[in-house]
Design a protein around this motif. Structure first.
Motif, short mmCIF file in Angstrom:
data_model
loop_
_atom_site.label_atom_id
_atom_site.label_comp_id
_atom_site.label_asym_id
_atom_site.label_seq_id
_atom_site.Cartn_x
_atom_site.Cartn_y
_atom_site.Cartn_z
N ALA A 104 -6.12 -15.58 30.70
CA ALA A 104 -7.05 -15.27 31.79
C ALA A 104 -8.42 -15.88 31.54
N ASN A 105 -8.80 -16.03 30.28
CA ASN A 105 -10.10 -16.59 29.93
C ASN A 105 -10.03 -18.07 29.55
N SER A 106 -8.90 -18.71 29.80
CA SER A 106 -8.70 -20.08 29.33
C SER A 106 -9.67 -21.07 29.96
N SER A 107 -9.99 -20.91 31.22
CA SER A 107 -10.92 -21.85 31.86
C SER A 107 -12.33 -21.67 31.34
N ALA A 108 -12.78 -20.44 31.23
CA ALA A 108 -14.15 -20.17 30.79
C ALA A 108 -14.37 -20.53 29.33
N LEU A 109 -13.36 -20.31 28.49
CA LEU A 109 -13.52 -20.52 27.05
C LEU A 109 -12.86 -21.80 26.55
N HIS A 110 -12.31 -22.61 27.47
CA HIS A 110 -11.65 -23.87 27.13
C HIS A 110 -10.53 -23.64 26.11
N ILE A 111 -9.67 -22.70 26.42
CA ILE A 111 -8.50 -22.41 25.58
C ILE A 111 -7.35 -23.30 26.03
N ASP A 112 -6.76 -24.01 25.07
CA ASP A 112 -5.70 -24.97 25.37
C ASP A 112 -4.30 -24.39 25.21
N ARG A 113 -4.15 -23.47 24.25
CA ARG A 113 -2.80 -23.01 23.93
C ARG A 113 -2.85 -21.58 23.43
N VAL A 114 -1.84 -20.79 23.82
CA VAL A 114 -1.69 -19.43 23.33
C VAL A 114 -0.24 -19.25 22.92
N VAL A 115 -0.02 -18.71 21.71
CA VAL A 115 1.33 -18.52 21.20
C VAL A 115 1.49 -17.08 20.75
N TYR A 116 2.58 -16.45 21.20
CA TYR A 116 2.86 -15.09 20.76
C TYR A 116 4.33 -14.76 20.99
N ALA A 117 4.92 -14.09 20.03
CA ALA A 117 6.27 -13.52 20.14
C ALA A 117 7.30 -14.54 20.63
N GLY A 118 7.23 -15.74 20.08
CA GLY A 118 8.21 -16.75 20.44
C GLY A 118 7.99 -17.40 21.79
N ARG A 119 6.83 -17.17 22.41
CA ARG A 119 6.47 -17.80 23.68
C ARG A 119 5.19 -18.60 23.50
N GLU A 120 5.08 -19.67 24.27
CA GLU A 120 3.89 -20.51 24.19
C GLU A 120 3.41 -20.86 25.59
N TRP A 121 2.10 -20.69 25.80
CA TRP A 121 1.45 -21.13 27.05
C TRP A 121 0.56 -22.31 26.72
N THR A 122 0.65 -23.35 27.54
CA THR A 122 -0.21 -24.52 27.37
C THR A 122 -0.96 -24.76 28.67
N GLY A 123 -2.27 -24.94 28.55
CA GLY A 123 -3.13 -25.03 29.72
C GLY A 123 -3.21 -26.40 30.36
N SER A 124 -4.42 -26.95 30.42
CA SER A 124 -4.68 -28.16 31.19
C SER A 124 -3.86 -29.35 30.72
N GLY A 125 -3.45 -29.35 29.46
CA GLY A 125 -2.62 -30.44 28.96
C GLY A 125 -1.15 -30.25 29.22
N GLY A 126 -0.76 -29.08 29.76
CA GLY A 126 0.64 -28.79 30.04
C GLY A 126 0.81 -28.34 31.48
N ASP A 127 1.78 -27.44 31.69
CA ASP A 127 2.04 -27.00 33.06
C ASP A 127 1.48 -25.61 33.36
N GLY A 128 0.79 -25.00 32.39
CA GLY A 128 0.17 -23.71 32.64
C GLY A 128 1.16 -22.56 32.69
N GLN A 129 2.38 -22.76 32.18
CA GLN A 129 3.41 -21.73 32.21
C GLN A 129 3.77 -21.29 30.79
N TRP A 130 4.46 -20.17 30.69
CA TRP A 130 4.97 -19.70 29.41
C TRP A 130 6.35 -20.31 29.16
N HIS A 131 6.57 -20.79 27.93
CA HIS A 131 7.86 -21.35 27.55
C HIS A 131 8.29 -20.77 26.21
N THR A 132 9.58 -20.68 26.01
CA THR A 132 10.11 -20.20 24.75
C THR A 132 9.93 -21.28 23.68
#
Length: 330
Positions: free
Chosen positions: A280-308
């Motif tokens: 939720a704060n990725s745009s304001a804080l320039h967060i590129d990637r979030v990883v947790y519990a075997g899932r990964e979200w990638t922002g502006s460099g990816g598709d902005g979705q969660w993937h296993t």
């Protein structure tokens, strides 16, 4: 003497109209370019899905997402139940559209349109989303049996609005948001992660400061969070956690156990709250990637979705360690 021909004035008028139209089109084009560059390209940017798989969704902007995440974080930090977070989010949706606005009816301000003249705080305090959320929950907690009341009744007993029935229409969207932003529904919040050009501060230190701001220093100390390789001091006795970090990464260990807090939230749920907060704060804080519990979200460099993630490598290690890893762009 021959009469002047009307052709020339008509032609001049047509040229003036064409020139005016071109100026308007140029202004519109310039506005759209500015909006795109600054992250306001017209698309909402963020989306939350129902965790039940029924296809229900709600789309909103990164600004709204960040404010909603703050409201949820402050609520769980006060050990308020998910129902309280739903009530708070529905109230903010009605009062401000989840925007921290500097105007309103009479002296109303901020996310909840609280009034300094009615004892809600100073203008500066009310314009602080964390303060505004906290004082809303403080008033809500004084409403007897608020969790059993219809949402519009509970919200009205806090707000004293002239249109009490208006809160009810926001309950479905607020319920979706609360499920994601308290962590009950996993991997249901996504954002395109397009960086804001006007961000006040970015990088791992800015992420740490924002985490402390929304969740409180004690909440991070309890997890033994690390920022850029430096551990946040933990209270004594220190919890048993193992985590690694590097220059652009904030690591918040979340034990993958069965312990629950006073509201019944488990440790895995807390992890998803932190992960969704980061998205939720990725745009304001320039967060590129979030990883947790075997899932990964990638922002502006990816598709902005969660993937296993794969079972090997960093993803698998992070899953087993139960850590939320937040990777910044700088």
């Amino acid at each position: 003497m021959p009469e002047p021909s009307p052709t020339r004035p008509k032609r001049r008028g047509r040229l003036l109209r064409i020139s005016a139209a071109l100026l308007v089109l140029s202004a519109v084009a310039a506005y759209l370019v500015v909006q795109y560059v600054t992250g306001g390209g017209g698309a909402p940017g963020c989306k939350v899905l129902s965790g039940t798989g029924d296809g229900t969704s709600y789309e909103f902007t990164p600004e709204q997402a960040a404010n909603a995440a703050t409201i949820a974080a402050v609520g769980t930090g006060r050990r308020m139940p998910e129902r309280a977070v739903t009530i708070a989010l529905a109230t903010a949706l009605q009062e401000s559209g989840l925007r921290n606005i500097e105007h309103g009816d009479r002296d109303s301000l901020g996310l909840f349109q609280q009034r300094p003249s009615q004892g809600w705080g100073t203008e500066q305090q009310i314009m602080d989303p964390d303060y505004a959320s906290g004082i809303f929950y403080a008033h809500l907690a004084k409403v007897p049996n608020y969790t059993d009341l219809p949402l519009t009744v509970a919200a009205q007993r806090v707000q004293r609005s002239g249109y009490p029935e208006a809160y009810a229409k926001h309950e479905p969207d607020a319920t979706l948001l609360a499920a994601a932003l308290t962590g009950r529904a996993a991997a249901t919040l996504t954002c395109d992660g397009r960086p804001e050009r006007t961000a006040a501060a970015t990088g791992p230190d800015a992420v740490r400061a924002a985490l402390v701001r929304d969740f409180g220093r004690d909440a991070l100390q309890e997890t033994g969070a690390e920022v850029g390789g430096t551990a946040v001091p933990s209270p004594s006795p220190s919890p048993s956690v193992t985590a690694t970090a590097h220059g652009r990464t904030v690591t918040v260990p979340v034990p993958d156990g069965t312990r629950t807090d006073a509201t019944g939230r488990g440790e895995r749920q807390r992890g998803w709250q932190l992960a969704h907060w980061a998205v939720a704060n990725s745009s304001a804080l320039h967060i590129d990637r979030v990883v947790y519990a075997g899932r990964e979200w990638t922002g502006s460099g990816g598709d902005g979705q969660w993937h296993t993630t794969g079972s090997q490598g960093a993803g698998g290690a992070e899953q087993s360690a139960g850590a939320v890893r937040i990777v910044t762009g700088q």
